[in-house]
Design a protein around this motif. Structure first.
Motif, PDB file in Angstrom:
ATOM      1  N   VAL A 227      39.653  13.906  33.822  1.00 29.59           N
ATOM      2  CA  VAL A 227      39.894  13.051  34.988  1.00 29.59           C
ATOM      3  C   VAL A 227      40.543  11.762  34.510  1.00 29.59           C
ATOM      4  O   VAL A 227      39.999  11.061  33.651  1.00 29.59           O
ATOM      5  N   VAL A 228      41.716  11.466  35.046  1.00 25.42           N
ATOM      6  CA  VAL A 228      42.431  10.230  34.718  1.00 25.42           C
ATOM      7  C   VAL A 228      42.285   9.268  35.886  1.00 25.42           C
ATOM      8  O   VAL A 228      42.684   9.578  37.013  1.00 25.42           O
ATOM      9  N   PHE A 229      41.710   8.114  35.630  1.00 26.61           N
ATOM     10  CA  PHE A 229      41.574   7.067  36.641  1.00 26.61           C
ATOM     11  C   PHE A 229      42.728   6.092  36.470  1.00 26.61           C
ATOM     12  O   PHE A 229      42.782   5.333  35.514  1.00 26.61           O
ATOM     13  N   PHE A 230      43.686   6.143  37.409  1.00 28.05           N
ATOM     14  CA  PHE A 230      44.848   5.266  37.406  1.00 28.05           C
ATOM     15  C   PHE A 230      44.458   3.992  38.166  1.00 28.05           C
ATOM     16  O   PHE A 230      44.330   4.005  39.390  1.00 28.05           O
ATOM     17  N   ALA A 231      44.249   2.901  37.437  1.00 26.18           N
ATOM     18  CA  ALA A 231      43.702   1.672  38.022  1.00 26.18           C
ATOM     19  C   ALA A 231      44.721   0.550  37.980  1.00 26.18           C
ATOM     20  O   ALA A 231      45.060   0.040  36.905  1.00 26.18           O
ATOM     21  N   ALA A 232      45.225   0.173  39.160  1.00 23.69           N
ATOM     22  CA  ALA A 232      46.113  -0.973  39.299  1.00 23.69           C
ATOM     23  C   ALA A 232      45.420  -2.013  40.160  1.00 23.69           C
ATOM     24  O   ALA A 232      44.680  -1.676  41.083  1.00 23.69           O
ATOM     25  N   GLY A 233      45.643  -3.281  39.856  1.00 25.41           N
ATOM     26  CA  GLY A 233      45.025  -4.321  40.663  1.00 25.41           C
ATOM     27  C   GLY A 233      45.043  -5.652  39.951  1.00 25.41           C
ATOM     28  O   GLY A 233      45.398  -5.754  38.766  1.00 25.41           O
ATOM     29  N   PHE A 234      44.643  -6.702  40.700  1.00 20.35           N
ATOM     30  CA  PHE A 234      44.500  -8.033  40.123  1.00 20.35           C
ATOM     31  C   PHE A 234      43.067  -8.231  39.637  1.00 20.35           C
ATOM     32  O   PHE A 234      42.278  -7.288  39.608  1.00 20.35           O
ATOM     33  N   GLU A 235      42.715  -9.435  39.268  1.00 27.15           N
ATOM     34  CA  GLU A 235      41.425  -9.718  38.644  1.00 27.15           C
ATOM     35  C   GLU A 235      40.246  -9.202  39.463  1.00 27.15           C
ATOM     36  O   GLU A 235      39.267  -8.695  38.911  1.00 27.15           O
ATOM     37  N   THR A 236      40.319  -9.346  40.777  1.00 29.98           N
ATOM     38  CA  THR A 236      39.196  -8.947  41.632  1.00 29.98           C
ATOM     39  C   THR A 236      38.923  -7.456  41.525  1.00 29.98           C
ATOM     40  O   THR A 236      37.770  -7.025  41.441  1.00 29.98           O
ATOM     41  N   THR A 237      39.973  -6.676  41.532  1.00 29.22           N
ATOM     42  CA  THR A 237      39.841  -5.222  41.432  1.00 29.22           C
ATOM     43  C   THR A 237      39.497  -4.790  40.013  1.00 29.22           C
ATOM     44  O   THR A 237      38.701  -3.859  39.810  1.00 29.22           O
ATOM     45  N   MET A 238      40.076  -5.458  39.031  1.00 33.92           N
ATOM     46  CA  MET A 238      39.912  -5.012  37.648  1.00 33.92           C
ATOM     47  C   MET A 238      38.530  -5.327  37.082  1.00 33.92           C
ATOM     48  O   MET A 238      38.114  -4.696  36.101  1.00 33.92           O
ATOM     49  N   ALA A 239      37.808  -6.264  37.665  1.00 32.47           N
ATOM     50  CA  ALA A 239      36.459  -6.570  37.157  1.00 32.47           C
ATOM     51  C   ALA A 239      35.520  -5.371  37.271  1.00 32.47           C
ATOM     52  O   ALA A 239      34.861  -5.003  36.291  1.00 32.47           O
ATOM     53  N   PRO A 240      35.415  -4.696  38.434  1.00 29.62           N
ATOM     54  CA  PRO A 240      34.568  -3.499  38.471  1.00 29.62           C
ATOM     55  C   PRO A 240      35.110  -2.345  37.636  1.00 29.62           C
ATOM     56  O   PRO A 240      34.338  -1.521  37.134  1.00 29.62           O
ATOM     57  N   VAL A 241      36.435  -2.270  37.463  1.00 27.80           N
ATOM     58  CA  VAL A 241      36.998  -1.265  36.557  1.00 27.80           C
ATOM     59  C   VAL A 241      36.524  -1.544  35.135  1.00 27.80           C
ATOM     60  O   VAL A 241      36.127  -0.626  34.395  1.00 27.80           O
ATOM     61  N   ALA A 242      36.550  -2.823  34.752  1.00 28.21           N
ATOM     62  CA  ALA A 242      36.095  -3.214  33.411  1.00 28.21           C
ATOM     63  C   ALA A 242      34.624  -2.861  33.205  1.00 28.21           C
ATOM     64  O   ALA A 242      34.225  -2.433  32.112  1.00 28.21           O
ATOM     65  N   ALA A 243      33.818  -3.031  34.255  1.00 29.41           N
ATOM     66  CA  ALA A 243      32.396  -2.688  34.151  1.00 29.41           C
ATOM     67  C   ALA A 243      32.216  -1.197  33.887  1.00 29.41           C
ATOM     68  O   ALA A 243      31.354  -0.789  33.096  1.00 29.41           O
ATOM     69  N   LEU A 244      33.046  -0.376  34.545  1.00 28.91           N
ATOM     70  CA  LEU A 244      32.971   1.067  34.322  1.00 28.91           C
ATOM     71  C   LEU A 244      33.420   1.423  32.909  1.00 28.91           C
ATOM     72  O   LEU A 244      32.804   2.269  32.235  1.00 28.91           O
ATOM     73  N   VAL A 245      34.480   0.779  32.437  1.00 27.86           N
ATOM     74  CA  VAL A 245      34.963   1.004  31.076  1.00 27.86           C
ATOM     75  C   VAL A 245      33.846   0.782  30.062  1.00 27.86           C
ATOM     76  O   VAL A 245      33.648   1.578  29.127  1.00 27.86           O
TER      77      VAL A 245
END
Length: 386
Positions: free
Chosen positions: A139-157
């Motif tokens: 599964v490839v998670f393609f994540a685009a966004g600014f700081e607000t969106t990328m913070a929860p992505v970072a938590a998942l990472v």
């Protein structure tokens, strides 16, 4: 919406001295542009106040090569491509003259329609759940966004450090930082001269008011942070205009309910632990220093660019020699060089049903917002500047 407060701030704005020349007020956030346009604020404010949309749509600035890379990864055997919903319809144009993808697939939505396993998601946890439910697939998670969106992505990472991340989940990161783009706009000789700025409320929630003091100090630009209701926006407009009148540029916080000087320290720390900051490409604009997030090297085992290194190399080589699309002015809209309805494709060959540029796709794209709210093309538009 508080109608009394909205009326009050309109009166305060109208009571200000009329400037000698039109005042160009940049709003950075796509959500602000949507609120401004839907409420018809441009038509209710003094004629000398021009509200100009800027680089506030992460979907609009995601490099075309990253979308092509996501489509190429979706073509791989036993692969599921998951992405936030508004990314699916963003078109790629550069590769079409080369017929690179089967059936001239121009977007992830068309890739899905062709039979590939492409799934729209609403949050990072959806990508994790898809991986858990499909253990035999990548599964490839393609994540685009600014700081607000990328913070929860970072938590998942960072779950990969604790053994709670599915082993079949990969990340294709295309995150961007907001203020470097604003700095690039303000130093771009081709952009409209900007007299004041409304800073993005959501990004400021994470990054704090301090982030925007960099812009105010570097450019001596009157600035205010706004929320998304009319009264907050009008309050912010007034603060910027008052700063300009007094010749005292600073950052006023008109969204104190959620924005603090230090921002969200936990979210900022999570971002820095997961991502390094690098010079990154912005669609149609080019490279902007210190503007992108990339996975830190100790996360290479979940970095889709590393996992599919042959695909990444191939797509990069193709893009290095491919012609660029002419006519689309999304980059000019994002960089405040023109208004959406000044693009020759706007509402003609480029519509939400058949978008040519990304600004006509996302709910935060200025072209889509203007089209959805009946803003006519330039030939039929009012002569008053937007």
């Amino acid at each position: 919406m508080n109608l009394d407060l909205s009326h009050y701030w309109r009166q305060q704005i109208e009571a200000l001295p009329v400037p000698d020349t039109p005042f160009n007020l940049l709003n950075v956030c796509g959500g602000h542009e949507r609120s401004i346009t839907q409420a018809g604020l441009r038509s209710t404010l003094p004629h000398w106040l021009n509200l100009i949309p800027g680089p506030g749509c992460p979907v609009c600035v995601c490099p075309e090569i990253d979308i092509a890379l996501a489509i190429a990864m979706a073509h791989q055997t036993k692969t599921i491509l998951a992405s936030f919903g508004d990314m699916l319809r963003v078109p790629i144009n550069t590769l079409q003259t080369k017929n690179f993808f089967p059936k001239k697939i121009r977007s992830l939505a068309l890739a899905k329609a062709s039979g590939l396993d492409v799934r729209p998601i609403a949050s990072p946890i959806d990508a994790k759940n898809i991986a858990l439910q499909n253990p035999t697939k990548t599964v490839v998670f393609f994540a685009a966004g600014f700081e607000t969106t990328m913070a929860p992505v970072a938590a998942l990472v960072q779950e990969s450090l604790h053994g709670t991340l599915p082993g079949n989940l990969q990340f294709l990161i295309s995150g961007r930082r907001t203020w470097p783009a604003v700095h690039a706009l303000l130093t771009d000789d081709r952009s409209t001269s900007i007299d004041g700025m409304i800073a993005p409320g959501h990004v400021a929630t994470v990054m704090g008011t301090h982030e925007w003091q960099k812009i105010s100090r570097a450019h001596q630009l009157p600035t205010a942070i706004a929320g998304f209701e009319n009264e907050s926006l009008l309050h912010a407009f007034y603060c910027v205009l008052q700063q300009s009148h007094l010749n005292h540029p600073q950052v006023d916080n008109c969204y104190t309910q959620v924005v603090k000087p230090e921002g969200n320290r936990t979210a900022r720390a999570i971002l820095l632990r997961a991502f390094a900051i690098k010079t990154s490409q912005w669609r149609g604009i080019g490279a902007i220093p210190d503007s992108g997030f990339t996975l830190r090297s100790h996360f290479n085992d979940i970095n889709a660019r590393v996992y599919f290194s042959d695909v990444h190399t191939h797509i990069s080589d193709v893009y290095a020699h491919a012609p660029r699309l002419k006519g689309c002015q999304c980059a000019d809209v994002v960089m405040a060089r023109c208004r959406p309805n000044q693009c020759t494709l706007y509402a003609k060959t480029c519509t939400p049903r058949e978008p040519i540029g990304p600004c006509m796709v996302s709910d935060e794209g200025a072209c889509r917002i203007w089209w959805a709210n009946g803003m006519p093309s330039q030939t039929a538009a009012s002569t008053r500047p937007a």
